[in-house]
Design a protein around this motif. Structure first.
Motif, PDB file in Angstrom:
ATOM      1  N   SER A 320      -1.469  -6.216   4.616  1.00 41.51           N
ATOM      2  CA  SER A 320      -0.286  -6.483   5.434  1.00 41.51           C
ATOM      3  C   SER A 320       0.235  -7.890   5.174  1.00 41.51           C
ATOM      4  O   SER A 320       1.459  -8.115   5.117  1.00 41.51           O
ATOM      5  CB  SER A 320      -0.629  -6.316   6.922  1.00 41.51           C
ATOM      6  OG  SER A 320      -1.018  -4.998   7.203  1.00 41.51           O
ATOM      7  N   ALA A 321      -0.683  -8.856   5.013  1.00 41.65           N
ATOM      8  CA  ALA A 321      -0.257 -10.222   4.710  1.00 41.65           C
ATOM      9  C   ALA A 321       0.441 -10.295   3.352  1.00 41.65           C
ATOM     10  O   ALA A 321       1.419 -11.040   3.183  1.00 41.65           O
ATOM     11  CB  ALA A 321      -1.472 -11.150   4.740  1.00 41.65           C
ATOM     12  N   ALA A 322      -0.043  -9.522   2.383  1.00 37.86           N
ATOM     13  CA  ALA A 322       0.606  -9.498   1.064  1.00 37.86           C
ATOM     14  C   ALA A 322       2.011  -8.918   1.168  1.00 37.86           C
ATOM     15  O   ALA A 322       2.940  -9.387   0.500  1.00 37.86           O
ATOM     16  CB  ALA A 322      -0.238  -8.684   0.089  1.00 37.86           C
ATOM     17  N   ILE A 323       2.191  -7.903   2.029  1.00 36.00           N
ATOM     18  CA  ILE A 323       3.526  -7.325   2.226  1.00 36.00           C
ATOM     19  C   ILE A 323       4.445  -8.361   2.867  1.00 36.00           C
ATOM     20  O   ILE A 323       5.614  -8.513   2.464  1.00 36.00           O
ATOM     21  CB  ILE A 323       3.437  -6.057   3.101  1.00 36.00           C
ATOM     22  CG1 ILE A 323       2.639  -4.975   2.388  1.00 36.00           C
ATOM     23  CG2 ILE A 323       4.834  -5.536   3.441  1.00 36.00           C
ATOM     24  CD1 ILE A 323       2.391  -3.727   3.232  1.00 36.00           C
ATOM     25  N   ALA A 324       3.922  -9.080   3.862  1.00 34.82           N
ATOM     26  CA  ALA A 324       4.722 -10.112   4.518  1.00 34.82           C
ATOM     27  C   ALA A 324       5.129 -11.194   3.530  1.00 34.82           C
ATOM     28  O   ALA A 324       6.261 -11.706   3.571  1.00 34.82           O
ATOM     29  CB  ALA A 324       3.929 -10.711   5.682  1.00 34.82           C
ATOM     30  N   ALA A 325       4.221 -11.555   2.622  1.00 36.04           N
ATOM     31  CA  ALA A 325       4.553 -12.553   1.604  1.00 36.04           C
ATOM     32  C   ALA A 325       5.643 -12.045   0.667  1.00 36.04           C
ATOM     33  O   ALA A 325       6.526 -12.809   0.255  1.00 36.04           O
ATOM     34  CB  ALA A 325       3.301 -12.931   0.822  1.00 36.04           C
TER      35      ALA A 325
END
Length: 731
Positions: A320-325
């Motif tokens: 999810s953090a990678a998607i946000a990035a």
């Protein structure tokens, strides 16, 4: 505890329990008969039990009640026919040819009947090779073999009752193991250099194995429906299938490739994705989930502690953090972002289902709640024995009829060689080799030929070394071990099974007549001759995979239509959906098996192969889109307007089924609508459009290759049935 997947396959499985039970049953028959009638008669009874035991496979007790008596008849009739024909080469030749033809026709009953075909020919070969000269001696052998087969049946049923409970748990563990292998294959989509067509074929090949083990588990577990433990196992199976839905839906929109090729913004061309890229994260997570399933499967079989499934929320949070990035970065591709969100939601669904397995397997309340409204007894395939089914194939156009003709003529040729060629007069091993190698398709026969040759060469060498030692207690013990291995691994590794069968047969011949020198070298020659005959006769009335491909495509389209009809509804009964999914899995497996065999056909017979691989990839994506709609409805039902959603789904269902109905002209292309927006209903509408686009693409690909039979065309239904039956036989 982590064990390599390949070792799990070989050392943990119901096939081992089944193989040991068969060896025990044959041992008891042999010892009891030897004590009552003498050693030679006891060996004949043991061989009769051995023939019947071939049909003693991983099936429920209720199915064995019907199959084993039928196996006894299929073993007894050829034995007596050989006894009465003995002494006349002409009569024996007629018996061989007629028996081969009937054995070839038996596969019309389906995959479960393939052991009947093999054991009837094995019984014939053993009767022809029995050390008996007079009619009375030959009849005595047939009588004792028949007695041994009859005695084996109650023993097999009793052992099945004893092992049923553990067998059901083991078959579930095997399903978990196969699903783990499926996850590893799916992870290949997320590599930047992935070849979508090749990876898809590998995924479908593994799905074939998964579906096969799933059906075995369904049969065994559903047969005990109503018992508390069976309810827990059924609920666990259902959770695995729901996780399977989630994984398949991850492939919608070609999401894996979009992630693999588009998430590494700024990376040089040709560079591999870094460990923090979303595609690499998902590939790693799928492999970790596979390892978790392997550990759970092992604990289910041998573990004594509490069952558990690791918490993978940290990995999901990292994704999810990678998607946000990606969203925060400039120039992010909207299609890649959408693929990442889809993947996050679907892998989360799959993980939630897998994480529920320990609770479902240990809590009766949780299992009963999960299975409310579903009757798993409807998923157990019935054992249908009907002469009408066989009579329907007594026509030249039937692949099964042509296979029966090929098998009969090949066996007749092999018998003629044993009569006419000096040195082959005791070459019944030639007939046995033909019987176990010949299949309904060229590719399956070629594979069996290679595996049989290697296994026999190694088996004869091992048997020669054991016979040199000459200790009969050792030989008897090794023979029983070889019987268990040969029976257990016939589907897992035919080379190992052939190796064990060769050892068992040579030791049996020696124990039956210790004064006769062991013909190890002769068996090698016989195996080579039999394999050559079986291979050459595949070119007589050949059944190439391209012949059955149209029928398989017809069957798949019908299953896909039924699946779309059950899935694209606002209120679809869970039972109906699961049955439609089961049928689609089986039809997809038939396509996957066909694709595997087609690649082994001669080059001249593979002209359709490039289109065929495209068809399988398109079929998979179409099914993935339908699954995605189903999951969206189930998971976001509270956020959707029932009336508007039902209207949208009804229209989508009618349009999708029209695209997959080749009896009607193609409908107009699906039009994209504006205003997708961010609402759940907008997402549902977009998903429905994508279902129609993929169905349209699938129809176009199939039309490039052949014209499927109209949905209501009975002739087309017959072609599809023939192909599916032949497909079972080719296995």
């Amino acid at each position: 505890m982590r064990v390599k997947p390949k070792l799990l396959k070989y050392f943990f499985g119901y096939h081992i329990v089944n193989g040991v039970a068969v060896a025990i049953g044959v041992l008891i028959v042999g010892l009891a008969s030897s004590g009552l009638f003498g050693f030679e008669s006891g060996m004949a009874a043991a061989l009769g039990a051995l023939c019947v035991s071939i049909a003693d496979t991983s099936t429920p007790f209720s199915a064995k009640l019907r199959i084993l008596p039928l196996a006894w008849i299929c073993a007894s009739v050829p034995a007596f026919a050989a006894a009465f024909a003995g002494g006349s080469h002409l009569a024996e030749g007629v018996v061989v040819i007629v028996s081969g033809f009937i054995a070839g026709l038996l596969i019309a009953w389906g995959r479960w009947a393939l052991p009947l075909s093999v054991l009837s020919l094995l019984s014939l070969v053993l009767a022809l090779g029995a050390p008996a000269v007079t009619l009375a001696a030959r009849l005595n052998y047939a009588e004792m073999a028949t007695f041994g087969g009859a005695l084996y049946i109650p023993l097999a049923l009793a052992l099945t009752k004893l092992t049923d409970a553990s067998g059901r748990r083991i078959t579930l563990a095997e399903v978990l193991r196969e699903f783990a292998s499926f996850l590893r294959r799916v992870s290949g989509f997320y590599r930047k250099d992935a070849d979508e067509g090749e990876v898809c074929l590998r995924v479908v090949e593994q799905q074939v194995s998964f579906a096969d083990h799933l059906q075995t588990a369904r049969s065994l577990i559903a047969s005990a429906a109503g018992r508390p433990e069976a309810t827990r196992l059924i609920a666990a199976l259902a959770a695995v299938l729901d996780a399977f839905d989630g994984v398949v839906s991850m492939l919608a929109d070609h999401a894996p490739l979009r992630l693999a090729h588009g998430s590494s913004n700024g990376a040089p061309d040709g560079a591999s994705a870094s460990a923090d890229d979303p595609a690499a994260q998902i590939e790693r997570l799928l492999r970790e989930m596979a390892g978790d399933l392997d550990a759970l499967a092992l604990d289910l079989v041998v573990g004594g502690g509490q069952l558990s499934f690791p918490n993978r929320e940290p990995e999901l949070d990292a994704f999810s953090a990678a998607i946000a990035a990606m969203e925060a970065g400039q120039g992010a591709d909207p299609t890649v972002l959408r693929a990442a969100r889809l993947t996050r939601a679907r892998v989360g669904l799959a993980l939630s289902q897998l994480a529920s397995l320990p609770a479902l397997l240990t809590s009766q309340d949780a299992a009963e709640k999960a299975m409310a409204g579903v009757d798993m007894r409807a998923f157990a395939p019935p054992v249908k024995v009907s002469l009408d089914v066989i009579l329907q194939h007594l026509r030249w156009s039937s692949p099964i009829f042509r296979h029966a003709v090929r098998l009969a003529l090949a066996l007749g040729c092999g018998y003629a060689l044993t009569v006419l060629v000096p040195g082959l007069e005791h070459g019944n091993w030639i007939l046995l080799t033909i019987a176990v190698i010949m299949r309904a398709s060229y590719a399956a026969t070629r594979q069996r030929r290679d595996e049989r040759l290697l296994g026999t060469i190694l088996g004869c060498g091992a048997a020669g070394a054991l016979l040199w030692i000459g200790s009969w207690p050792l030989l008897f013990a090794v023979q029983l071990l070889a019987l268990a291995v040969a029976h257990a691994y016939v589907k897992i590794d035919y080379r190992l099974s052939s190796f064990a069968a060769s050892v068992m047969a040579l030791l049996a011949l020696h124990l039956l007549d210790p004064t006769k020198a062991p013909l190890v070298a002769a068996r090698l020659i016989d195996t080579g001759v039999g394999a050559l005959i079986a291979f050459l006769f595949t070119f007589l009335l050949p059944q190439w995979e391209r012949h059955s491909a149209p029928g398989l495509a017809d069957g798949f389209l019908r299953a896909l239509r039924r699946y779309a009809d059950r899935s694209l509804r606002w209120n679809s009964p869970e039972q109906d959906y699961r049955l439609a999914r089961k049928n689609l899995l089986e039809a997809f497996s038939a396509l996957g098996e066909s694709a595997t065999r087609m690649r082994a056909d001669p080059e001249a017979q593979r002209a359709v192969w490039p289109h065929y691989s495209k068809l399988i990839a398109a079929a998979y994506v179409t099914a993935a889109q339908i699954v995605t709609v189903r999951l969206l409805i189930r998971n976001r039902r509270g956020d959707l307007d029932p009336l508007a959603s039902e209207k949208l789904l009804d229209a989508t269902r009618r349009a999708a089924m029209a695209q997959l109905d080749f009896a009607a002209p193609p409908p107009p292309p699906a039009a994209s609508q504006d205003g997708h927006g961010e609402t759940v209903f907008a997402a549902l509408r977009q998903r429905c459009e994508e279902v129609l686009r993929e169905a349209e693409r699938l129809r176009a690909i199939i039309a490039e290759i052949w014209t499927p039979a109209p949905v209501g065309d009975q002739k087309g239904e017959g072609r599809a049935h023939d192909a599916r039956s032949d497909d079972r036989a080719a296995l």
